[in-house]
Write a protein that holds these residues in place. Structure first.
Motif, PDB file in Angstrom:
ATOM      1  N   GLY A 138       0.816  -1.207   0.000  1.00 34.33           N
ATOM      2  CA  GLY A 138       0.000   0.000   0.000  1.00 34.33           C
ATOM      3  C   GLY A 138       0.847   1.253   0.000  1.00 34.33           C
ATOM      4  O   GLY A 138       0.553   2.220  -0.713  1.00 34.33           O
ATOM      5  N   ALA A 139       1.924   1.246   0.784  1.00 31.59           N
ATOM      6  CA  ALA A 139       2.818   2.405   0.843  1.00 31.59           C
ATOM      7  C   ALA A 139       3.513   2.636  -0.495  1.00 31.59           C
ATOM      8  O   ALA A 139       3.618   3.768  -0.970  1.00 31.59           O
ATOM      9  CB  ALA A 139       3.848   2.207   1.950  1.00 31.59           C
ATOM     10  N   LEU A 140       3.984   1.556  -1.111  1.00 32.08           N
ATOM     11  CA  LEU A 140       4.697   1.678  -2.396  1.00 32.08           C
ATOM     12  C   LEU A 140       3.793   2.192  -3.502  1.00 32.08           C
ATOM     13  O   LEU A 140       4.239   2.885  -4.428  1.00 32.08           O
ATOM     14  CB  LEU A 140       5.275   0.317  -2.793  1.00 32.08           C
ATOM     15  N   PHE A 141       2.500   1.873  -3.412  1.00 26.50           N
ATOM     16  CA  PHE A 141       1.558   2.282  -4.462  1.00 26.50           C
ATOM     17  C   PHE A 141       1.130   3.734  -4.301  1.00 26.50           C
ATOM     18  O   PHE A 141       0.602   4.344  -5.226  1.00 26.50           O
ATOM     19  CB  PHE A 141       0.327   1.373  -4.425  1.00 26.50           C
ATOM     20  N   ALA A 142       1.364   4.310  -3.118  1.00 27.75           N
ATOM     21  CA  ALA A 142       0.996   5.706  -2.866  1.00 27.75           C
ATOM     22  C   ALA A 142       1.916   6.657  -3.624  1.00 27.75           C
ATOM     23  O   ALA A 142       2.885   6.236  -4.263  1.00 27.75           O
ATOM     24  CB  ALA A 142       1.064   5.981  -1.367  1.00 27.75           C
TER      25      ALA A 142
END
Length: 370
Positions: A151-155
């Protein structure tokens, strides 16, 4: 002293038998410098100093693999980690170690055999927090950890950053199923470990990993955790470090909700979205330490083993571990598990015949309440 020689001094000491962080700092207080410790090491009983050549080999191996080494007194060493008693004297990092001192950060932990809804929740909260400039820290384990990292990487338009703290060497991605995730984290964030390069998974390493996860952030979020989950220990450690504790409540009938619900009863912050966490992080406060009470509920099985050796092969999550009592779409199980539609169909049929699940409309399946 030359910085390279200083790092090798610490490597020689911290990789020696019976010389951990506690002993290291006691010796440093007594002898003042690492060089003096080495010169007087024969005074210390039980410590078996590794050779200088071995320490130099560790340093050279790190350099060849583009591993950056941070000493406890380096300006880039994580400030929050340095606040605890006896922090790791050495941290190995790959990626952008400058983000380790990001002003706002949150550790996300939870069940390895997480439900699909739990994974979605962890991923969505990590995505929203990263977009709000909060650094996500986790342990790159399967389940909740991996979902939070993703989720963090996709932000930030798929350029988000995150920190993975490993219980292996930073050059040993673990588990194998997260190798692609590992390389993504290196590209966009940072991988950290206190263990020397080439260190393989060992059970005793992961509690040490968890204390770093707990210490490096402003708070810890528990998404799903069974009664005796290691995630609860991480939360308790974080509370003792005076970090904020957050938990996502869950259905009482799901064993993976026992941990978060118990945390909330003991004073953790109940949260349901990223905004709840952001508002609390903005107003830091002194926490009353949360003590985790051991409950009788057994932990859901994480993996099968053929023997009791320390190094065990972890199989894929059983599909029943993805399910809950509300129902999950079969297509989501296929995507999350990586199994084929035919394999899923056979397992669903077997679970249904055993009276463990029921089919719902819209191609959904759910656990049966007993």
């Amino acid at each position: 002293m030359d910085q390279e020689e200083y790092i090798i001094d610490i490597l020689q000491l911290i990789n020696s038998d019976n010389l951990g962080p506690v002993t290291f700092y006691k010796l440093l207080q007594k002898f003042k410098t690492t060089k003096c410790i080495i010169e007087n090491i024969t005074e210390v009983k039980k410590v078996k100093l590794i050779s200088r050549a071995k320490a130099e080999s560790i340093f050279e191996s790190a350099c060849k693999k583009n591993i950056h080494i941070l000493t406890f007194d380096d300006c880039d060493y994580p400030q929050k980690l340095s606040e605890i008693v006896n922090p790791p004297p050495i941290l190995y990092t790959i990626g952008n170690h400058k983000i380790l001192n990001h002003p706002k950060s949150l550790s996300v932990v939870g069940a390895r055999n997480a439900s699909i809804n739990g994974r979605k929740t962890a991923s969505k909260i990590a995505f929203d927090l990263t977009n709000s400039d909060v650094l996500i820290i986790s342990g790159m384990a399967r389940g909740i950890d991996a979902a939070a990292h993703k989720g963090a990487l996709f932000a930030k338009e798929q350029r988000g950053y995150t920190v993975a703290v490993l219980g292996t060497g930073v050059d040993v991605p673990y588990p194998d199923e997260n190798k692609f995730l590992y390389h993504q984290i290196i590209e966009q964030g940072c991988v950290v470990s206190e263990f020397a390069p080439d260190t393989i998974p060992q059970a005793t390493n992961f509690p040490r990993r968890n204390r770093i996860v707990a210490a490096m952030s402003c708070g810890t979020l528990v998404v799903e955790a069974t009664a005796n989950s290691g995630s609860l220990i991480t939360a308790e450690i974080a509370s003792e470090y005076n970090r904020s504790i957050f938990a996502i409540p869950g259905a009482p009938s799901d064993p993976r909700s026992i941990g978060p619900n118990n945390l909330i009863k003991n004073g953790a912050n109940l949260v349901v979205c990223a905004t709840d966490i952001i508002n609390l992080i903005k107003t830091p406060h002194i926490n009353k330490p949360i003590k985790i009470k051991k409950l009788s509920q057994p932990e859901l099985p994480l993996y099968k083993t053929e023997n009791k050796n320390e190094h065990q092969t972890i199989n894929k999550t059983k599909i029943i571990d993805y399910l809950n009592f509300d129902g999950v779409y079969v297509d989501e199980i296929i995507r999350a598990s990586g199994m084929s539609a035919a394999e899923i169909a056979l397992e669903v049929l077997e679970l249904e015949m055993n009276g463990l699940i029921e089919r719902q409309s819209g191609n959904k399946v759910a656990l049966i309440k007993k």
